[in-house]
Design a protein around this motif. Structure first.
Motif, mmCIF file in Angstrom:
data_model
loop_
_atom_site.group_PDB
_atom_site.id
_atom_site.type_symbol
_atom_site.label_atom_id
_atom_site.label_comp_id
_atom_site.label_asym_id
_atom_site.label_seq_id
_atom_site.Cartn_x
_atom_site.Cartn_y
_atom_site.Cartn_z
ATOM 1 N N SER B 4 43.813 31.785 48.379
ATOM 2 C CA SER B 4 43.497 33.175 48.059
ATOM 3 C C SER B 4 43.112 33.989 49.296
ATOM 4 O O SER B 4 43.541 35.143 49.450
ATOM 5 C CB SER B 4 42.373 33.170 47.022
ATOM 6 N N GLN B 36 48.393 36.215 35.667
ATOM 7 C CA GLN B 36 48.596 34.766 35.713
ATOM 8 C C GLN B 36 49.278 34.375 37.028
ATOM 9 O O GLN B 36 50.327 34.915 37.387
ATOM 10 C CB GLN B 36 49.488 34.331 34.546
ATOM 11 N N GLN B 37 48.693 33.394 37.709
ATOM 12 C CA GLN B 37 49.181 32.984 39.030
ATOM 13 C C GLN B 37 50.631 32.481 38.969
ATOM 14 O O GLN B 37 51.461 32.840 39.816
ATOM 15 C CB GLN B 37 48.252 31.898 39.577
ATOM 16 N N GLU B 41 53.959 34.086 40.903
ATOM 17 C CA GLU B 41 54.877 33.324 41.765
ATOM 18 C C GLU B 41 56.317 33.455 41.268
ATOM 19 O O GLU B 41 57.244 33.690 42.062
ATOM 20 C CB GLU B 41 54.474 31.846 41.804
ATOM 21 N N GLN B 73 52.829 31.651 47.192
ATOM 22 C CA GLN B 73 51.705 30.962 46.537
ATOM 23 C C GLN B 73 50.369 31.608 46.914
ATOM 24 O O GLN B 73 49.482 31.773 46.067
ATOM 25 C CB GLN B 73 51.687 29.489 46.935
ATOM 26 N N ALA B 76 50.020 35.068 45.211
ATOM 27 C CA ALA B 76 49.757 34.889 43.772
ATOM 28 C C ALA B 76 48.322 34.443 43.540
ATOM 29 O O ALA B 76 47.652 34.912 42.609
ATOM 30 C CB ALA B 76 50.743 33.884 43.179
ATOM 31 N N ALA B 77 47.837 33.560 44.414
ATOM 32 C CA ALA B 77 46.449 33.089 44.273
ATOM 33 C C ALA B 77 45.465 34.240 44.465
ATOM 34 O O ALA B 77 44.476 34.370 43.733
ATOM 35 C CB ALA B 77 46.172 31.976 45.280
ATOM 36 N N ALA B 80 45.733 36.765 41.406
ATOM 37 C CA ALA B 80 45.241 36.140 40.175
ATOM 38 C C ALA B 80 43.715 36.065 40.160
ATOM 39 O O ALA B 80 43.089 36.100 39.097
ATOM 40 C CB ALA B 80 45.839 34.746 40.010
#
Lengths: 84, 84
Positions: B4, B36-37, B41, B73, B76-77, B80
């Motif tokens: 993140s 939602q992660q 993605e 990734q 997205a982290a 999210a």
């Protein structure tokens, strides 16, 4: 313009994946609660027209192909109005 | 897995449209905060591969084409983990 109450009625088929009020049931499905209304409309039109073709797009295109412009506006209004 | 903190660093180009922490600046752009992660993605990969072609997809494909799997990734982290 979209009618949120009508959208709720039309959202019955959406709930298995996107939750009762737009909080998704699994990480591959997006949350819809509080999402931007215009974006939701654009996304549904893109699924309907086949302009999205990866991920869960085949499923979404199946559902979206049944939706009228008014349905799309109503569904977008409903989800945009839910608390994220 | 996504990092993140690294994602925050990589998100500089995203902020003009998606906001400093994922709350979008205009109705055509989706909110990303708390999304939602796995979905995030998948969406970035779809833009990168050209499997999304409507709406703002041309812009997103341009950005996503520059992203590695790790970048995706991390981004997205980051989104999210933000509060919706």
């Amino acid at each position: 313009a979209g009618n949120s109450a009508a959208g709720k009625e039309k959202a019955a088929a959406c709930m298995a994946c996107h939750g009762e009020a737009g909080k998704s049931s699994a990480p591959v499905y997006p949350n819809l609660a509080g999402q931007q209304q215009d974006y939701l409309e654009a996304a549904l039109h893109a699924y309907k027209s086949g302009d999205r073709s990866a991920g869960q797009a085949a499923i979404m295109s199946g559902y979206a192909s049944e939706l009228s412009d008014q349905d799309i506006q109503d569904l977008a209004a409903w989800y945009a109005a839910q608390k994220p």
